[in-house]
Design a protein around this motif. Structure first.
Motif, PDB file in Angstrom:
ATOM      1  N   GLN A   1       0.848  -1.179   0.000  1.00 23.07           N
ATOM      2  CA  GLN A   1       0.000   0.000   0.000  1.00 23.07           C
ATOM      3  C   GLN A   1       0.890   1.236   0.000  1.00 23.07           C
ATOM      4  N   ILE A   2       0.479   2.249  -0.720  1.00 19.89           N
ATOM      5  CA  ILE A   2       1.253   3.474  -0.702  1.00 19.89           C
ATOM      6  C   ILE A   2       0.779   4.338   0.446  1.00 19.89           C
ATOM      7  N   LYS A   3       1.631   5.186   0.889  1.00 22.32           N
ATOM      8  CA  LYS A   3       1.279   6.100   1.971  1.00 22.32           C
ATOM      9  C   LYS A   3       0.522   7.286   1.381  1.00 22.32           C
ATOM     10  N   ILE A   4      -0.546   7.663   2.042  1.00 22.15           N
ATOM     11  CA  ILE A   4      -1.308   8.835   1.631  1.00 22.15           C
ATOM     12  C   ILE A   4      -0.617  10.044   2.232  1.00 22.15           C
ATOM     13  N   LYS A   5      -0.368  11.038   1.403  1.00 24.71           N
ATOM     14  CA  LYS A   5       0.320  12.242   1.869  1.00 24.71           C
ATOM     15  C   LYS A   5      -0.683  13.344   2.183  1.00 24.71           C
ATOM     16  N   SER A   6      -0.327  14.220   3.095  1.00 23.80           N
ATOM     17  CA  SER A   6      -1.166  15.386   3.382  1.00 23.80           C
ATOM     18  C   SER A   6      -1.406  16.164   2.105  1.00 23.80           C
TER      19      SER A   6
END
Length: 150
Positions: free
Chosen positions: A4-9
């Motif tokens: 899973q990719i990290k969701i960025k602000s």
């Protein structure tokens, strides 16, 4: 597949019915028209959608609604749904002025209840007209990193 990719602000996330033919066509449309770099995608059937939508008192069991979470993890973050979400998506795609979809955005001045009436009508017939898949589609390798629920 479990990566899973990290969701960025600041990310914008489209939550869509992963088995709906129309919803999958919307995702492909966004990817084709330049919006793919401005959005992450997440099927409503995923655990990630359930967790993120719950923070906004929304449910991922409402498969008749497309949601857009704008500006993830920022104070200006909002959860848009139905017609508002569709207009937000279209405004962030690169559409030529002569495109009927570009002209559709000009209807955003109409009252929200009227726009959602039209949205709800289309949602009520979408499986009959556009079909339904048995499971969520697996995205192409080229764009797979835009999908947060793999």
């Amino acid at each position: 597949m479990s990566q899973q990719i990290k969701i960025k602000s600041g990310d914008n996330i489209i939550f869509y019915d992963g088995v709906c033919g129309l919803c999958n066509a919307l995702v492909q449309f966004v990817l084709k028209h330049g919006g793919g770099l401005r959005f992450l995608f997440c099927s409503l059937q995923s655990d990630i959608a359930a967790r993120l939508l719950a923070k906004y008192s929304a449910s991922n069991t409402n498969l008749d609604t497309v949601f857009v979470l704008t500006n993830y993890d920022l104070p200006t973050s909002k959860l848009l749904e139905k017609a508002q979400a569709v207009f937000f998506i279209l405004k962030h795609c690169e559409l030529p002025w002569y495109s009927p979809w570009a002209w559709l955005v000009s209807l955003s001045f109409l009252p929200e209840f009227l726009l959602n009436f039209g949205y709800d009508f289309i949602a009520s017939i979408r499986y009959k007209v556009f079909g339904q898949y048995e499971s969520c589609l697996i995205p192409d390798k080229v764009v797979r990193d835009r999908f947060i629920d793999q």
